[in-house]
Design an enzyme around this catalytic site. Structure first.
Site, PDB file in Angstrom:
ATOM      1  N   SER A   7      39.150  48.819  58.566  1.00  0.00           N
ATOM      2  CA  SER A   7      38.961  48.738  57.109  1.00  0.00           C
ATOM      3  C   SER A   7      38.768  50.140  56.550  1.00  0.00           C
ATOM      4  CB  SER A   7      37.719  47.896  56.791  1.00  0.00           C
ATOM      5  OG  SER A   7      37.303  48.144  55.456  1.00  0.00           O
ATOM      6  N   HIS A  32      43.324  48.129  57.245  1.00  0.00           N
ATOM      7  CA  HIS A  32      42.846  46.968  56.474  1.00  0.00           C
ATOM      8  C   HIS A  32      42.437  47.454  55.090  1.00  0.00           C
ATOM      9  CE1 HIS A  32      40.876  42.968  56.135  1.00  0.00           C
ATOM     10  NE2 HIS A  32      39.911  43.594  55.535  1.00  0.00           N
ATOM     11  N   ASP A  34      40.917  46.759  51.606  1.00  0.00           N
ATOM     12  CA  ASP A  34      39.982  45.797  50.974  1.00  0.00           C
ATOM     13  C   ASP A  34      40.046  45.900  49.459  1.00  0.00           C
ATOM     14  OD1 ASP A  34      37.704  46.135  53.683  1.00  0.00           O
ATOM     15  OD2 ASP A  34      38.625  44.264  52.989  1.00  0.00           O
ATOM     16  N   GLY A 149      29.509  47.738  55.948  1.00  0.00           N
ATOM     17  CA  GLY A 149      28.209  48.089  56.509  1.00  0.00           C
ATOM     18  C   GLY A 149      27.186  46.977  56.559  1.00  0.00           C
ATOM     19  N   ASP A 179      36.174  39.437  60.161  1.00  0.00           N
ATOM     20  CA  ASP A 179      36.022  40.583  59.262  1.00  0.00           C
ATOM     21  C   ASP A 179      34.596  40.727  58.744  1.00  0.00           C
ATOM     22  OD1 ASP A 179      37.642  41.431  56.048  1.00  0.00           O
ATOM     23  OD2 ASP A 179      36.322  42.547  57.400  1.00  0.00           O
ATOM     24  N   GLY A 181      30.995  43.460  59.726  1.00  0.00           N
ATOM     25  CA  GLY A 181      29.823  43.694  60.580  1.00  0.00           C
ATOM     26  C   GLY A 181      30.121  43.764  62.057  1.00  0.00           C
ATOM     27  N   SER A 202      32.839  50.290  59.074  1.00  0.00           N
ATOM     28  CA  SER A 202      31.837  51.360  59.255  1.00  0.00           C
ATOM     29  C   SER A 202      31.606  51.721  60.725  1.00  0.00           C
ATOM     30  CB  SER A 202      30.513  50.967  58.592  1.00  0.00           C
ATOM     31  OG  SER A 202      30.233  49.610  58.833  1.00  0.00           O
TER      32      SER A 202
END
Ligand code: DX5
Ligand code: ZN
Length: 221
Positions: A7, A32, A34, A149, A179, A181, A202
């Site tokens: 992402s 990815h 977003d 995050g 998707d 975490g 992240s």
């Protein structure tokens, strides 16, 4: 072996070119994207994601995995078709009825992209069963959409297992993307769930060695 879709939400604008170049070298499988409209979710990333997609298209041929967290699905599909995305995923919760879902599926396919349907943590997996024969991928959100995050919501893992079982029982060929975490610490929870594409933001972008992080997450499942 699972694939990794990195992402770009957490990428810093001033480091974008270098970051995308390094992610390609580190062997991410997808970028990815977003897309958030400030209505379906609080954040608005419309401009930023367009800028990032333009940069990516100039320096990389890696496939684009576009995740639409928007109310106006059709307008945002149109915004991304010029970039020839590999995959466009929209949220079932953004559609008012079955006709609208079918319309988006048809429209994305007609424009030579693969179709994904995304579901939020509180949406039951059964809600998308009827569309499975028509789509290429289901994106199971493992966090509430809207921010990078966040911590993975453990209850969502069972949904992935249930979905994979249903897909296998019905002899369907469908990718399951998870998707939100996802990181090296919680990779074990995703083992044997049947998810075959992991979106990671992240955990990769904040790491000091993209290649090593991607390899560690990939090799586990
Ligand atoms: C959240 C997005 C995710 C998120 C992933 O709404 O759909 O793709 O950016 O980022 P991490 O891996 O940091 O949760
Ligand atoms: Zn996403």
């Amino acid at each position: 072996m699972v694939e990794i879709s990195t992402s770009v939400l957490s990428v810093k604008e001033e480091e974008a070119v270098k970051t995308f170049y390094n992610l390609e070298t580190a062997k991410t499988d997808y970028f990815h994207i977003d897309v958030m409209d400030g209505k379906f979710v609080k954040q608005n990333t419309i401009e930023k994601m367009q800028t990032y997609t333009n940069v990516i298209k100039q320096i990389s041929n890696l496939p684009l995995d576009v995740h639409l967290m928007v109310e106006d699905v059709e307008a945002n599909i149109d915004a991304y078709l010029p970039y020839e995305p590999n995959l466009i995923t929209f949220h079932i919760e953004a559609c008012k009825d079955k006709q609208e879902v079918l319309k988006h599926i048809q429209y994305i396919k007609e424009n030579n992209a693969k179709v994904g349907i995304a579901i939020k943590p509180n949406t039951s997996i059964e809600e998308i069963y009827e569309y499975l024969p028509l789509i290429h991928l289901v994106l199971v959100m493992t966090v509430e959409p809207g921010y990078g995050g966040q911590k993975l919501i453990p209850e969502t893992i069972q949904k992935v297992k249930q979905l994979r079982e249903y897909i296998n029982e019905n002899n369907l060929q469908i990718d399951i993307e998870v998707d939100g975490g996802i990181n090296i610490e919680n990779k074990e929870e995703l083992k044997h769930t049947g998810a075959n594409i992991l979106v990671v933001g992240s955990a990769i972008i904040n790491s000091d060695n993209y290649k090593d992080t991607i390899k560690k997450i990939k090799e586990t499942i």
